[in-house]
Design a protein around this motif. Structure first.
Motif, PDB file in Angstrom:
ATOM      1  N   GLU A  84      68.433 -25.741 -35.063  1.00  0.00           N
ATOM      2  CA  GLU A  84      68.002 -24.366 -34.833  1.00  0.00           C
ATOM      3  C   GLU A  84      69.072 -23.411 -35.352  1.00  0.00           C
ATOM      4  O   GLU A  84      69.894 -22.898 -34.583  1.00  0.00           O
ATOM      5  CB  GLU A  84      67.750 -24.129 -33.352  1.00  0.00           C
ATOM      6  N   ARG A  86      68.842 -20.405 -36.507  1.00  0.00           N
ATOM      7  CA  ARG A  86      68.712 -19.036 -36.009  1.00  0.00           C
ATOM      8  C   ARG A  86      69.424 -18.881 -34.674  1.00  0.00           C
ATOM      9  O   ARG A  86      70.163 -17.924 -34.452  1.00  0.00           O
ATOM     10  CB  ARG A  86      67.236 -18.669 -35.883  1.00  0.00           C
ATOM     11  N   GLY A  87      69.201 -19.820 -33.773  1.00  0.00           N
ATOM     12  CA  GLY A  87      69.849 -19.767 -32.462  1.00  0.00           C
ATOM     13  C   GLY A  87      71.365 -19.876 -32.563  1.00  0.00           C
ATOM     14  O   GLY A  87      72.098 -19.104 -31.956  1.00  0.00           O
ATOM     15  N   CYS A  90      72.755 -16.593 -34.119  1.00  0.00           N
ATOM     16  CA  CYS A  90      72.712 -15.449 -33.211  1.00  0.00           C
ATOM     17  C   CYS A  90      73.732 -15.580 -32.084  1.00  0.00           C
ATOM     18  O   CYS A  90      74.397 -14.603 -31.731  1.00  0.00           O
ATOM     19  CB  CYS A  90      71.309 -15.277 -32.648  1.00  0.00           C
ATOM     20  N   ASP A 122      66.213 -16.756 -29.888  1.00  0.00           N
ATOM     21  CA  ASP A 122      65.002 -17.452 -29.454  1.00  0.00           C
ATOM     22  C   ASP A 122      63.822 -16.884 -30.225  1.00  0.00           C
ATOM     23  O   ASP A 122      63.533 -15.696 -30.154  1.00  0.00           O
ATOM     24  CB  ASP A 122      64.805 -17.259 -27.954  1.00  0.00           C
ATOM     25  N   ARG A 123      63.119 -17.725 -30.953  1.00  0.00           N
ATOM     26  CA  ARG A 123      62.003 -17.275 -31.788  1.00  0.00           C
ATOM     27  C   ARG A 123      60.867 -16.671 -30.970  1.00  0.00           C
ATOM     28  O   ARG A 123      60.060 -15.920 -31.494  1.00  0.00           O
ATOM     29  CB  ARG A 123      61.469 -18.437 -32.610  1.00  0.00           C
ATOM     30  N   GLN A 124      60.785 -16.989 -29.697  1.00  0.00           N
ATOM     31  CA  GLN A 124      59.705 -16.478 -28.861  1.00  0.00           C
ATOM     32  C   GLN A 124      59.994 -15.087 -28.310  1.00  0.00           C
ATOM     33  O   GLN A 124      59.093 -14.425 -27.801  1.00  0.00           O
ATOM     34  CB  GLN A 124      59.429 -17.445 -27.711  1.00  0.00           C
ATOM     35  N   ASN A 125      61.233 -14.627 -28.402  1.00  0.00           N
ATOM     36  CA  ASN A 125      61.581 -13.293 -27.910  1.00  0.00           C
ATOM     37  C   ASN A 125      61.183 -12.242 -28.922  1.00  0.00           C
ATOM     38  O   ASN A 125      61.336 -12.417 -30.124  1.00  0.00           O
ATOM     39  CB  ASN A 125      63.084 -13.186 -27.645  1.00  0.00           C
ATOM     40  N   THR A 126      60.715 -11.118 -28.410  1.00  0.00           N
ATOM     41  CA  THR A 126      60.460  -9.962 -29.257  1.00  0.00           C
ATOM     42  C   THR A 126      61.660  -9.024 -29.164  1.00  0.00           C
ATOM     43  O   THR A 126      62.505  -9.167 -28.267  1.00  0.00           O
ATOM     44  CB  THR A 126      59.197  -9.213 -28.784  1.00  0.00           C
TER      45      THR A 126
END
Length: 159
Positions: A84, A86-87, A90, A122-126
């Motif tokens: 991951e 991205r995680g 970030c 987290d990809r699910q966070n906006t």
């Protein structure tokens, strides 16, 4: 090498890393006065957190090892998931942002940045959810660290 990685799952390595970090924190904090529960010294909090981190690391490693063995007995197979990035990116950038903004901006921008940037990993966070989480955590950090514990960390500073 691939067989070695599959033999021990990621929880085992993550738990071991947490144990090492926790023990490292305890080792460094020994140089400060620890004090007692009623009269805590500057080393009390880091030692307590380091010990908790090490204990949680042991629990994660043990449960990860147990899950690995249970999966092997039941014919379970670990999925080969890509890292991951991205995680990881970030979270790493949030730490850098906290250090830079803490030094040059103060507690409020540093707290907001560390939570917001980490949450975006987290990809699910906006963006909206990350901003709300960051605002709430910033308010909590101000209440706990600046107001409650009277830490010498200015809320805002310029330069």
């Amino acid at each position: 090498m691939q067989q070695l990685i599959k033999k021990y799952n990621k929880d085992y390595y993550g738990g071991a890393l947490m144990v090492l970090c926790g023990l490292g924190i305890v080792a460094e904090a020994r140089h400060y006065q620890i004090g007692t529960l009623s009269n805590m010294g500057p080393g009390f909090f880091p030692v307590a957190l380091g010990l908790m981190l090490a204990l949680i690391g042991v629990l994660i490693a043990v449960t990860g090892q147990g899950a690995q063995q249970a999966g092997a007995h039941h014919g379970g197979k670990d999925e080969d998931l890509p890292p991951e990035w991205r995680g990881w990116t970030c979270i790493s950038l949030s730490i850098v942002a906290f250090i830079a903004l803490g030094k040059y901006g103060g507690l409020v921008p540093a707290s907001f940045a560390v939570v917001f940037i980490s949450a975006m990993g987290d990809r699910q966070n906006t963006v909206k959810a990350a901003a709300i989480l960051a605002l709430v955590m910033t308010a909590i950090s101000v209440a706990v660290f600046w107001w409650g514990l009277h830490m010498q960390f200015p809320l805002f500073q310029w330069g």
